[in-house]
Scaffold this active site. Structure first.
Site, short mmCIF file in Angstrom:
data_model
loop_
_atom_site.label_atom_id
_atom_site.label_comp_id
_atom_site.label_asym_id
_atom_site.label_seq_id
_atom_site.Cartn_x
_atom_site.Cartn_y
_atom_site.Cartn_z
N CYS A 22 41.15 37.27 68.48
CA CYS A 22 41.23 36.19 67.13
C CYS A 22 41.97 34.58 66.94
O CYS A 22 42.76 34.98 67.33
CB CYS A 22 41.77 37.62 66.27
SG CYS A 22 42.20 36.35 64.26
N ASN B 28 37.08 31.03 58.51
CA ASN B 28 37.69 31.92 57.58
C ASN B 28 39.28 31.96 58.70
O ASN B 28 38.64 31.40 59.73
CB ASN B 28 36.78 33.11 57.59
CG ASN B 28 37.43 34.10 58.81
OD1 ASN B 28 38.60 34.54 59.11
ND2 ASN B 28 36.72 34.23 59.80
N VAL C 172 40.96 34.51 57.80
CA VAL C 172 42.07 35.54 56.77
C VAL C 172 43.26 35.95 57.94
O VAL C 172 44.16 36.82 57.20
CB VAL C 172 40.59 36.69 57.11
CG1 VAL C 172 41.69 38.11 56.62
CG2 VAL C 172 39.62 36.01 55.81
#
Lengths: 247, 301
Positions: free
Chosen positions: B130, B69, B71
């Site tokens: 992240c 991912n 995002v």
């Protein structure tokens, strides 16, 4: 859910499923979708979002029209009668059904949700007009069912059924309709949206952006809205009025 | 009766199962499927000072036994959380933990200060790992100095339990864990996603708009178990384990490797009721093996 039938439908497979415990299927709105777990697949991981093709309340069966596009859908298309499928449903918002002169436009396997939508219109005494488009005659499916519920026009890219060309070239694509509702490949939906704007007819499109959860949690399937915000297709869609989108 | 209660320092959990940030929305998305009160707790999505739109679509690619991912921390910002989400979830019996992210140290601190008055939030999880944001995020989590700096700053601004979420994209995760422990973290959670990449060879294009993204799911689990085992031996503070947990069996792997609690992430996308099943499977395992207290199993490897 138990698979009660797996029938060839054009170049697709029509899976009919019923709750394994005999429970009544929940109320479903046309345009909503199901997240289907792929059994026994070595390479896939996530559920596959499949639109609701029809709900047969007499039989308590849900119809899913599936096109083989990769390992997951191939596995679903190979499901045998009696097999069990783990399905989360119904998800998403669905199409509106308030129009009195609706034009439903489907391309490829995007015709799937339009059958249930047309049936819902029939329940209100409305017989919709449909334009079904495909690459070739073999990619059209459930013709008999569609012709029962509406007035159907066809376009194929190779001219093997109906007029040769795209859905936007159909004689049925006129300003006489009060709502256009469309599901199909992205380039087709954008072309339909543009034509609908030219004709001044309201237009809803059903998107199929790649999803993981289908619940609005992972934020993977986003589309940009008219304010520049990313919105989840799964939870705020999959059906959007084109005026809500950036296109 | 099996005791599933665990304590992360002074933070009490009714059972060791939490949800991983970014996979469980604000909790309410799953309320149709499970009773949120049955969880040990849930960690709401990465929250930043200002709203963020995240990265362009496509942001997800399915990979063998997992997914990538990108995002990019899409969220509506801390003020939205405080005004619209907190009132809805403040009555929940399970712990509600906020994952805090930022591009600058000051942003992390500002979010902590805004959350500090919310009594129901007994813990935050500081995201220094992240992989999908250009600034901050993993940049802080890949050096001991960066990790220590964020931890020290948030420690001053946050009065209650402070979890720091670690990146696996480092040479020595134990060094990072020791650095954040040294600056006052109350616990560490690991692992965040592993940096990965996938290519659509037919289109000859990357699968993600950002080219690279974070890999999660069972594909990363053995790496995560190994890192939890290493970190649990290297630090004195509690460890929260995550990475590809799909079942009670998987959760027990982390607990035996040294985790006090676990987070369930990507599995929520496949089975929205998986968390409660995992709790039941852990309880069943303990009964089957005559384990009276889940804490007996922690770190036995």
């Amino acid at each position: 859910m138990t698979v009660v039938a797996n029938e060839a439908a054009g170049s697709y497979h029509l899976l009919k499923v019923t709750p394994a415990d005999g429970r009544q299927l929940p109320e479903m709105v046309p345009g909503q979708f199901a997240e289907v777990d792929v059994p026994d697949s070595k390479t896939t991981f996530l559920r596959r979002p499949i639109s609701i093709n029809n709900v047969d309340s007499a039989d308590n069966t849900l119809w899913l029209l599936i096109r083989k596009t990769g390992a997951g859908t191939a596995s679903l298309c190979a499901t045998e009668t009696g097999a069990k499928l783990n399905i989360v449903l119904p998800l998403g918002n669905g199409f509106s059904t308030a129009a009195t002169r609706p034009l439903l436009i489907g391309g490829g396997v995007g015709i799937a949700p339009l059958l249930y939508l047309a049936r819902k219109y029939n329940e209100k005494g409305v017989r919709p007009t449909l334009i079904l488009g495909a690459r070739s005659k073999g990619d059209l499916a459930l013709i008999e069912e569609f012709e029962t519920v509406g007035d159907v026009f066809y376009t194929t890219e190779d001219g093997s059924h109906g007029i040769k060309g795209f859905v936007t070239m159909s004689e049925a694509f006129t300003a006489e309709h009060d709502l256009i509702q469309c599901c199909g490949p992205m380039p087709m939906m954008k072309a339909v949206a543009e034509r609908a704007r030219q004709l001044g007819v309201e237009c809803e499109v059903s998107l199929e952006n790649m999803m993981a959860c289908g619940l609005g949690a992972c934020l993977c399937c986003v589309e940009q809205d008219n304010k520049g915000h990313n919105v989840c297709v799964c939870s705020e869609g999959p059906v959007f009025n084109i005026n809500r989108l950036s296109w | 009766m099996v005791n599933l209660n665990v304590n992360l320092g002074r933070l009490h959990l009714a059972n060791p199962v939490l949800t991983a940030s970014g996979t469980f929305g604000y909790g309410r998305e799953f309320a149709d499927f499970i009773d949120l009160n049955e969880l040990g707790g849930f960690i709401v999505k990465g929250t930043t000072l200002e709203p963020r739109e995240g990265n362009p679509y496509p942001r997800m690619a399915e990979t063998p036994s997992g997914m990538l991912n990108a995002v990019g921390l899409q969220n509506k910002g801390v003020d939205y959380f405080i005004e619209n989400i907190y009132p809805q979830i403040s009555g929940c019996k399970s712990q509600v933990i906020v994952n805090v992210s930022g591009a600058k140290i000051e942003d992390y601190v500002a979010v902590c200060e805004k959350l500090a008055p919310l009594d129901k939030i007994e813990a935050i999880e500081v995201n220094i790992s992240c992989p999908n944001v250009k600034q901050g995020g993993m940049a802080y989590g890949t050096t001991t100095d960066g990790a220590a700096e964020v931890t020290a700053a948030t420690r001053k601004a946050w009065p209650r339990h402070l979890i720091v979420k670690l990146s696996p994209n480092v040479t020595s995760i134990t060094d990072i864990a020791k650095a954040v422990e040294g600056e006052g973290a109350d616990s560490v959670s690991l692992i965040n996603t592993m940096l990965g990449m996938a290519i659509d060879v037919e289109r000859r294009k990357p699968m993600l708009s950002t080219i690279t993204g974070g890999l999660s799911g069972p594909a990363v689990r053995p790496v995560a178990v190994r890192m939890v085992w290493q970190v649990a031996k290297a630090v004195a503070i509690p460890v929260i384990g995550l990475g590809g947990i799909m079942s009670g069996r998987d959760a027990l792997e982390f607990i035996m490797a040294g985790a006090t609690a676990v987070e369930v992430g990507t599995a929520n996308f496949i089975d929205p009721s998986v968390t409660v099943k995992i709790i039941n499977e852990i309880r069943d395992y303990c009964e089957r093996h005559n384990i009276a207290d889940i804490n007996e199993l922690r770190g036995i490897i």
